[in-house]
Scaffold this motif. Structure first.
Motif, PDB file in Angstrom:
ATOM      1  N   ASN A  58       0.826  -1.213   0.000  1.00 46.73           N
ATOM      2  CA  ASN A  58       0.000   0.000   0.000  1.00 46.73           C
ATOM      3  C   ASN A  58       0.860   1.263   0.000  1.00 46.73           C
ATOM      4  O   ASN A  58       0.506   2.272  -0.620  1.00 46.73           O
ATOM      5  N   THR A  99       0.725   4.838   6.005  1.00 46.32           N
ATOM      6  CA  THR A  99       1.298   3.510   5.757  1.00 46.32           C
ATOM      7  C   THR A  99       2.750   3.448   6.208  1.00 46.32           C
ATOM      8  O   THR A  99       3.203   2.414   6.717  1.00 46.32           O
ATOM      9  N   LEU A 151      -7.717  -2.633  -2.266  1.00 41.56           N
ATOM     10  CA  LEU A 151      -7.824  -2.414  -0.822  1.00 41.56           C
ATOM     11  C   LEU A 151      -8.927  -3.254  -0.208  1.00 41.56           C
ATOM     12  O   LEU A 151      -8.801  -3.719   0.935  1.00 41.56           O
ATOM     13  N   VAL A 169      -6.528   1.034   6.170  1.00 43.72           N
ATOM     14  CA  VAL A 169      -6.896   0.572   4.830  1.00 43.72           C
ATOM     15  C   VAL A 169      -8.349   0.941   4.506  1.00 43.72           C
ATOM     16  O   VAL A 169      -8.666   1.321   3.369  1.00 43.72           O
TER      17      VAL A 169
END
Length: 213
Positions: A58, A99, A151, A169
């Motif tokens: 991600n 992230t 996702l 997320v």
């Protein structure tokens, strides 16, 4: 684009690659109802490794997003589109910082290939932008749709106990959905099926590589 704007974009790109990103919104946290659930420190070693690998994927996606939006801003002459790309890039920069922070919490690292991912995405974004605003917006919309599905897949495979990663997320997914809808409403053209397939194939190579490297 003015010299000051070019310097700003260069600074943003450099910060994206080296991992010094700013966030305008706080890191999403689990709902209070979930606070009694196991924390990340209580994940098993395989669960921690899997969560970290997904968050690394991600993080790479957000580096690519910065590059794409920067290139599309460079390519368009429309002030309205520049503003739209800037707004999306700002929210994506939040994702990048979130992230990165989660990777540190999981005692992991970003992808070693981040400069490569950034450079490739910059070239692709500029090429899309040179095809015109409708094509550029269509590319943005399709990219965000594919990221949203990606996702959603992560939410099904992240460990149930990793509430912090799941909260991050989930918010990223909601933001990507909004970006895609905005691009479509702004007049984004539907991309040909072969182009969509090529984008999916490129994304698969990136995600499978970044999971490990």
């Amino acid at each position: 684009m003015t010299l000051d704007e070019l310097i700003t974009e260069f600074d943003r790109g450099l910060r994206s690659i080296v991992g010094v990103s700013r966030m305008n919104r706080p890191i999403p946290t689990p709902e209070p109802l979930d606070t009694a659930a196991p924390a990340a420190a209580e994940l098993t070693l395989p669960e921690r490794a899997h969560s970290a690998a997904l968050m690394r994927v991600n993080h790479v996606g957000e580096i690519c997003a910065q590059a794409l939006y920067q290139a599309q801003k460079l390519a368009t002459r429309s002030p309205a589109l520049k503003e739209a790309f800037e707004h999306a890039a700002s929210e994506e920069e939040d994702h990048l910082a979130w992230t990165a922070a989660r990777l540190r919490e999981l005692d992991s690292r970003p992808s070693l290939l981040n400069p490569l991912w950034y450079t490739g995405a910059l070239a692709i974004g500029f090429a899309a932008g040179c095809l015109g605003d409708k094509a550029s917006l269509g590319f943005m919309a399709e990219t965000e749709r594919q990221v949203e599905r990606h996702l959603e897949g992560h939410l099904t495979t992240l460990p149930d106990a990793d509430l912090q990663s799941r909260a991050i997320v989930a918010q990223m997914r909601d933001d990507e959905r909004s970006h895609g809808q905005s691009a479509t409403e702004a007049g984004g053209a539907e991309l040909p099926a072969p182009v969509k397939a090529l984008m999916r194939a490129a994304s698969k190579v990136m995600t499978q590589t970044a999971y490990y490297v």
